[in-house]
Design a protein around this motif. Sequence first.
Motif, PDB file in Angstrom:
ATOM      1  N   TYR A 156       1.786 -30.974 -18.972  1.00  0.00           N
ATOM      2  CA  TYR A 156       2.532 -30.035 -19.809  1.00  0.00           C
ATOM      3  C   TYR A 156       2.917 -30.677 -21.143  1.00  0.00           C
ATOM      4  O   TYR A 156       2.850 -30.029 -22.186  1.00  0.00           O
ATOM      5  N   ILE A 157       3.324 -31.942 -21.119  1.00  0.00           N
ATOM      6  CA  ILE A 157       3.676 -32.640 -22.360  1.00  0.00           C
ATOM      7  C   ILE A 157       2.468 -32.701 -23.292  1.00  0.00           C
ATOM      8  O   ILE A 157       2.589 -32.483 -24.502  1.00  0.00           O
TER       9      ILE A 157
ATOM     10  N   GLY B  69      10.404 -44.055 -14.571  1.00  0.00           N
ATOM     11  CA  GLY B  69      10.090 -42.705 -15.052  1.00  0.00           C
ATOM     12  C   GLY B  69       9.682 -42.704 -16.509  1.00  0.00           C
ATOM     13  O   GLY B  69       8.786 -41.961 -16.922  1.00  0.00           O
ATOM     14  N   VAL B  70      10.324 -43.550 -17.298  1.00  0.00           N
ATOM     15  CA  VAL B  70       9.960 -43.673 -18.713  1.00  0.00           C
ATOM     16  C   VAL B  70       8.528 -44.159 -18.832  1.00  0.00           C
ATOM     17  O   VAL B  70       7.735 -43.626 -19.610  1.00  0.00           O
ATOM     18  N   ARG B  71       8.178 -45.180 -18.052  1.00  0.00           N
ATOM     19  CA  ARG B  71       6.800 -45.707 -18.103  1.00  0.00           C
ATOM     20  C   ARG B  71       5.787 -44.629 -17.735  1.00  0.00           C
ATOM     21  O   ARG B  71       4.707 -44.554 -18.309  1.00  0.00           O
ATOM     22  N   LEU B  72       6.146 -43.768 -16.807  1.00  0.00           N
ATOM     23  CA  LEU B  72       5.245 -42.700 -16.374  1.00  0.00           C
ATOM     24  C   LEU B  72       4.970 -41.704 -17.499  1.00  0.00           C
ATOM     25  O   LEU B  72       3.850 -41.221 -17.660  1.00  0.00           O
ATOM     26  N   LEU B  73       5.974 -41.408 -18.314  1.00  0.00           N
ATOM     27  CA  LEU B  73       5.855 -40.400 -19.366  1.00  0.00           C
ATOM     28  C   LEU B  73       5.580 -40.987 -20.755  1.00  0.00           C
ATOM     29  O   LEU B  73       5.289 -40.249 -21.687  1.00  0.00           O
TER      30      LEU B  73
ATOM     31  N   ARG C 292       3.287 -35.268  -6.732  1.00  0.00           N
ATOM     32  CA  ARG C 292       2.595 -35.483  -8.005  1.00  0.00           C
ATOM     33  C   ARG C 292       3.256 -34.760  -9.177  1.00  0.00           C
ATOM     34  O   ARG C 292       2.596 -34.256 -10.073  1.00  0.00           O
ATOM     35  N   LEU C 293       4.581 -34.701  -9.149  1.00  0.00           N
ATOM     36  CA  LEU C 293       5.328 -34.050 -10.217  1.00  0.00           C
ATOM     37  C   LEU C 293       5.058 -34.719 -11.559  1.00  0.00           C
ATOM     38  O   LEU C 293       4.887 -34.058 -12.578  1.00  0.00           O
ATOM     39  N   GLY C 294       5.005 -36.052 -11.568  1.00  0.00           N
ATOM     40  CA  GLY C 294       4.768 -36.790 -12.806  1.00  0.00           C
ATOM     41  C   GLY C 294       3.474 -36.374 -13.481  1.00  0.00           C
ATOM     42  O   GLY C 294       3.433 -36.184 -14.697  1.00  0.00           O
ATOM     43  N   GLU C 295       2.419 -36.213 -12.713  1.00  0.00           N
ATOM     44  CA  GLU C 295       1.132 -35.788 -13.273  1.00  0.00           C
ATOM     45  C   GLU C 295       1.237 -34.411 -13.917  1.00  0.00           C
ATOM     46  O   GLU C 295       0.700 -34.170 -14.992  1.00  0.00           O
TER      47      GLU C 295
END
Length: 82
Positions: free
Chosen positions: A18-19, A36-40, A10-13
């Motif tokens: 943090y962002i 990855g772009v869609r995730l962030l 769950r690194l993306g979460e």
Amino acid sequence: MRKIELYTSRLGEAVVQYIERSSTIYILTAFIMRSGVRLLQSALQQAAERGADIKICTGDYLYITRDRTVFSSILHGKEIST
């Protein structure tokens, strides 16, 4: 000393969290993929709208990064160095 945390899932979460609370965001990555772009994307758009200082540095490890301007729509046309 800052608390150090290890993320094995769950690194993306965690990155999104943090962002969402940061005024300065530096992302250093070996390559970029659209997934990855869609995730962030949403979190980075909100950060850009609130005036966060965002810097993204990417490499082209194994020629995976095909489009270095993939973040341009997120950052509302701000300067992107390649």
